[in-house]
Structure formats: C-alpha cells, structure tokens
Design an enzyme around this catalytic site. Structure first.
Site, PDB file in Angstrom:
ATOM      1  N   GLY A 123      -4.150  -7.157  -2.871  1.00 57.29           N
ATOM      2  CA  GLY A 123      -5.169  -6.747  -1.684  1.00 57.29           C
ATOM      3  C   GLY A 123      -5.707  -7.927  -1.123  1.00 57.29           C
ATOM      4  O   GLY A 123      -6.650  -7.731  -0.288  1.00 57.29           O
ATOM      5  N   SER A 167       0.280  -7.820  -2.680  1.00 57.02           N
ATOM      6  CA  SER A 167       0.399  -8.313  -1.032  1.00 57.02           C
ATOM      7  C   SER A 167       1.966  -8.510  -0.906  1.00 57.02           C
ATOM      8  O   SER A 167       2.154  -9.211  -0.169  1.00 57.02           O
ATOM      9  CB  SER A 167      -0.345  -9.647  -1.008  1.00 57.02           C
ATOM     10  OG  SER A 167      -1.656  -9.275  -0.981  1.00 57.02           O
ATOM     11  N   HIS A 203      -3.046  -0.203 -14.234  1.00 62.01           N
ATOM     12  CA  HIS A 203      -3.145  -0.886 -13.104  1.00 62.01           C
ATOM     13  C   HIS A 203      -4.339  -1.757 -13.323  1.00 62.01           C
ATOM     14  O   HIS A 203      -5.501  -1.314 -13.884  1.00 62.01           O
ATOM     15  CB  HIS A 203      -3.484  -0.016 -11.732  1.00 62.01           C
ATOM     16  CG  HIS A 203      -3.725  -0.721 -10.687  1.00 62.01           C
ATOM     17  ND1 HIS A 203      -4.431  -1.387 -10.225  1.00 62.01           N
ATOM     18  CD2 HIS A 203      -2.559  -1.265  -9.789  1.00 62.01           C
ATOM     19  CE1 HIS A 203      -4.103  -2.140  -9.107  1.00 62.01           C
ATOM     20  NE2 HIS A 203      -3.163  -1.935  -8.681  1.00 62.01           N
ATOM     21  N   GLU A 238      -6.946  -2.388 -11.413  1.00 59.97           N
ATOM     22  CA  GLU A 238      -8.220  -1.509 -10.690  1.00 59.97           C
ATOM     23  C   GLU A 238      -8.595  -0.690 -11.948  1.00 59.97           C
ATOM     24  O   GLU A 238      -9.851  -0.635 -12.159  1.00 59.97           O
ATOM     25  CB  GLU A 238      -7.904  -0.929  -9.500  1.00 59.97           C
ATOM     26  CG  GLU A 238      -7.776  -2.065  -8.394  1.00 59.97           C
ATOM     27  CD  GLU A 238      -6.737  -1.508  -7.307  1.00 59.97           C
ATOM     28  OE1 GLU A 238      -6.630  -0.415  -7.226  1.00 59.97           O
ATOM     29  OE2 GLU A 238      -6.502  -2.591  -6.675  1.00 59.97           O
ATOM     30  N   ASN A 263       2.133   2.313  -3.922  1.00 60.33           N
ATOM     31  CA  ASN A 263       0.782   2.811  -4.545  1.00 60.33           C
ATOM     32  C   ASN A 263      -0.189   3.089  -3.614  1.00 60.33           C
ATOM     33  O   ASN A 263      -0.874   2.179  -3.116  1.00 60.33           O
ATOM     34  CB  ASN A 263       0.408   1.695  -5.658  1.00 60.33           C
ATOM     35  CG  ASN A 263      -0.999   1.895  -6.217  1.00 60.33           C
ATOM     36  OD1 ASN A 263      -1.364   2.956  -6.092  1.00 60.33           O
ATOM     37  ND2 ASN A 263      -1.636   0.733  -6.931  1.00 60.33           N
ATOM     38  N   LYS A 284      -3.433   4.065  -4.017  1.00 56.43           N
ATOM     39  CA  LYS A 284      -4.667   4.075  -4.265  1.00 56.43           C
ATOM     40  C   LYS A 284      -5.493   5.040  -3.922  1.00 56.43           C
ATOM     41  O   LYS A 284      -5.187   6.255  -3.791  1.00 56.43           O
ATOM     42  CB  LYS A 284      -5.021   2.781  -4.019  1.00 56.43           C
ATOM     43  CG  LYS A 284      -4.293   1.476  -4.267  1.00 56.43           C
ATOM     44  CD  LYS A 284      -4.813   0.092  -4.108  1.00 56.43           C
ATOM     45  CE  LYS A 284      -3.704  -0.939  -4.545  1.00 56.43           C
ATOM     46  NZ  LYS A 284      -4.356  -2.267  -4.837  1.00 56.43           N
ATOM     47  N   GLU A 290       1.540  -7.787 -11.838  1.00 55.07           N
ATOM     48  CA  GLU A 290       0.745  -7.876 -10.635  1.00 55.07           C
ATOM     49  C   GLU A 290      -0.647  -8.587 -10.883  1.00 55.07           C
ATOM     50  O   GLU A 290      -1.566  -8.423 -11.512  1.00 55.07           O
ATOM     51  CB  GLU A 290       0.146  -6.511 -10.415  1.00 55.07           C
ATOM     52  CG  GLU A 290       1.097  -5.440  -9.847  1.00 55.07           C
ATOM     53  CD  GLU A 290       0.420  -4.294  -9.160  1.00 55.07           C
ATOM     54  OE1 GLU A 290       0.995  -4.019  -8.142  1.00 55.07           O
ATOM     55  OE2 GLU A 290      -0.642  -3.836  -9.527  1.00 55.07           O
TER      56      GLU A 290
HETATM   57  P1  PGA Z   1      -1.409  -4.526  -2.704  1.00 56.80           P
HETATM   58  O1  PGA Z   1      -1.591  -3.679  -3.946  1.00 56.80           O
HETATM   59  O2  PGA Z   1       0.136  -4.394  -2.282  1.00 56.80           O
HETATM   60  O3  PGA Z   1      -2.601  -4.005  -1.716  1.00 56.80           O
HETATM   61  O4  PGA Z   1      -1.710  -6.098  -2.842  1.00 56.80           O
HETATM   62  C1  PGA Z   1      -0.648  -3.844  -5.022  1.00 56.80           C
HETATM   63  C2  PGA Z   1      -1.072  -3.123  -6.183  1.00 56.80           C
HETATM   64  O5  PGA Z   1      -2.417  -2.928  -6.541  1.00 56.80           O
HETATM   65  O6  PGA Z   1      -0.343  -2.136  -6.529  1.00 56.80           O
END
Ligand code: PGA
Length: 250
Positions: free
Chosen positions: A172, A212, A94, A96, A9, A11, A166
C-alpha cells in the site's frame, strides 16, 4: 510448469453493492484459461462473488477465518461457512492481521492446518518490516515465519498451499520491491520448502509476490523464475487489475 496465479485482496473495501459493480466490470477480462484468477473479498461480499462467479473460471475466497469448527467465537467465520459458499481460497497471516489484530505464528499455523483439513487452499502471507530489512535480517525472519507456519503439515498438504511474499514496507505504499529483491526472497522460500519437504514439493508450490503490484510492474515481477504471480491489494479494485491479469500482453 507452474501456472501463474493473480489474486486480488480487496481488504476492507467494497460494500456488497459496490462488489457487484466491480465484479461486473472485471469479469470478462479475468475469465481466462492461461492465468488462474481469484477475488479474495470481505466475508459479507462472498455471497455476491458466488452469485456472479459460479459459472466462470474465476475463483473467489475469503480474507480471513477462524480455525475452530463452530461455537462461541462472536464475530468469527468458520471454514465450513466458507466452504458452503464455494470459497476456494483463504488468505492466512496477512501482515495487517499480524500487526493490527495481533495474529501470531501459532494461530497462523492452526489456521493453515484447518484450511488444509477442509480443502480450502490457503494463501499464506509472509514478509518482513523495513526495520528487519535494514538490519539485514530478512531471510532469517522469513525462514522463521515459514518453518513455524508449516510445522506439523504433511507434504501432500504443503503442496496445495500458496505462499505470498509481501514485504510490509511495500504494501500500500507504492514502493514495490524490485523484481530482483522479490525474486531473491521467493527463491529463498522455495529452497526452504525444499529443505522442509522435497524438490518436488518446492517445484509444485506457487509463490506469489505482493506489495504495490500494478499494471506497470506486474510483467517484470511475474517473469522471474520463482515468482508465480501476485497478491494484489489496491490495484485489484480498479481496471488496472485487468492489466495485471493480462501481464503477458503488456
Ligand atoms: P497492495 O497490497 O497491492 O495495495 O500493496 C497488497 C496486499 O496487502 O496484499
């Protein structure tokens, strides 16, 4: 046996020029048979992904779309637009998008239905906040997200859906859920799918862990019975993604 699936992903990262460079760097290592790999990229990078990946085993897709077919929705992208560009997957729900763009369970359900109607495989994200986890309400919360997302979706369509667990506190942050914590929730999701549909559907559906994931922890996470791979943010933008895709050898 469910085939493992690793999806990057991106982003809001990578200009089209940068996207081309990154795909060139990752292409050979990701182009393989034993793991499904997908790059989920910003809409403006889809053209580059199509150009570079069309004749490979690597799939690509989008990070978002809108459920209406067409019309006065300034700034939005439709499922048909994604299909026309050869997108196989789209991320839906997601955290976000839920948090920053205020997408709620009703909208997410509409998006899931539309993606399935158009034969784009949805990667449905669910996950709890730290506050919810600390209040011991994780499973209850995840159940609510799952039940509402799958409302009105038939069994045949449910089987095609990918779910990504998630936990928001792990996204992140560099703070990964332990493999046992991740497995507990992924198993719970599979059981919920079983209650909503059947054992067969629960056994078929792929459930990913995200938050992560990196080259150092992927193997332990992906070896868990109910974790069928990962949705990878930060590490999908660098060489580390190759280690994740090739987790079996690490
Ligand atoms: P990350 O993000 O691996 O940077 O923690 C995962 C995601 O938001 O899909």
């Amino acid at each position: 046996m469910r085939k493992k699936f690793v999806a990057g992903n991106w982003k809001m990262n990578m200009t089209p020029t940068e996207a081309g460079v990154l795909i060139d760097k990752l292409l050979v290592g990701c182009n393989q048979d034993n793991v499904d790999v997908a790059f989920l990229v910003p809409s403006i990078d889809i053209f580059v992904a199509k150009e570079k990946l069309s004749n490979t085993k690597i799939a690509y897709g989008a990070e978002n779309f809108y459920f209406e077919d067409k019309g006065a929705f300034t700034g939005e992208i439709s499922a048909d637009m994604l299909l026309d560009m050869g997108c196989k997957y789209v991320i839906i729900g997601h955290s976000e998008r839920r948090d920053i763009f205020k997408e709620d369970n009703v909208l997410i359900n509409k998006k899931l239905k539309k993606a399935l109607e158009k034969n784009i495989i949805p990667i449905l994200c669910v996950g709890e906040s730290l506050v919810t986890r600390e209040a011991n309400k994780t499973l209850e919360f995840i159940k609510g997200q799952i039940v509402s997302a799958f409302s009105g979706i038939n069994e045949n369509d449910a089987k095609k859906t990918v779910v990504a667990y998630e936990p928001i506190w792990a996204i992140g942050t560099g703070k990964t859920a332990t493999s046992d914590e991740a497995e507990e929730v992924c198993k719970f999701i599979r059981n919920e799918i079983k209650s909503l549909y059947s054992i067969e559907t629960a056994d078929t559906i792929r459930i990913l862990y995200g938050g992560s994931v990196n080259g150092g922890n992927a193997k332990e996470l992906f070896q868990k019975e109910d974790i069928d791979g990962g949705l990878v943010g930060g590490s999908s933008l660098k060489d580390d993604f190759l280690k994740i895709v090739n987790f079996i050898n690490s």
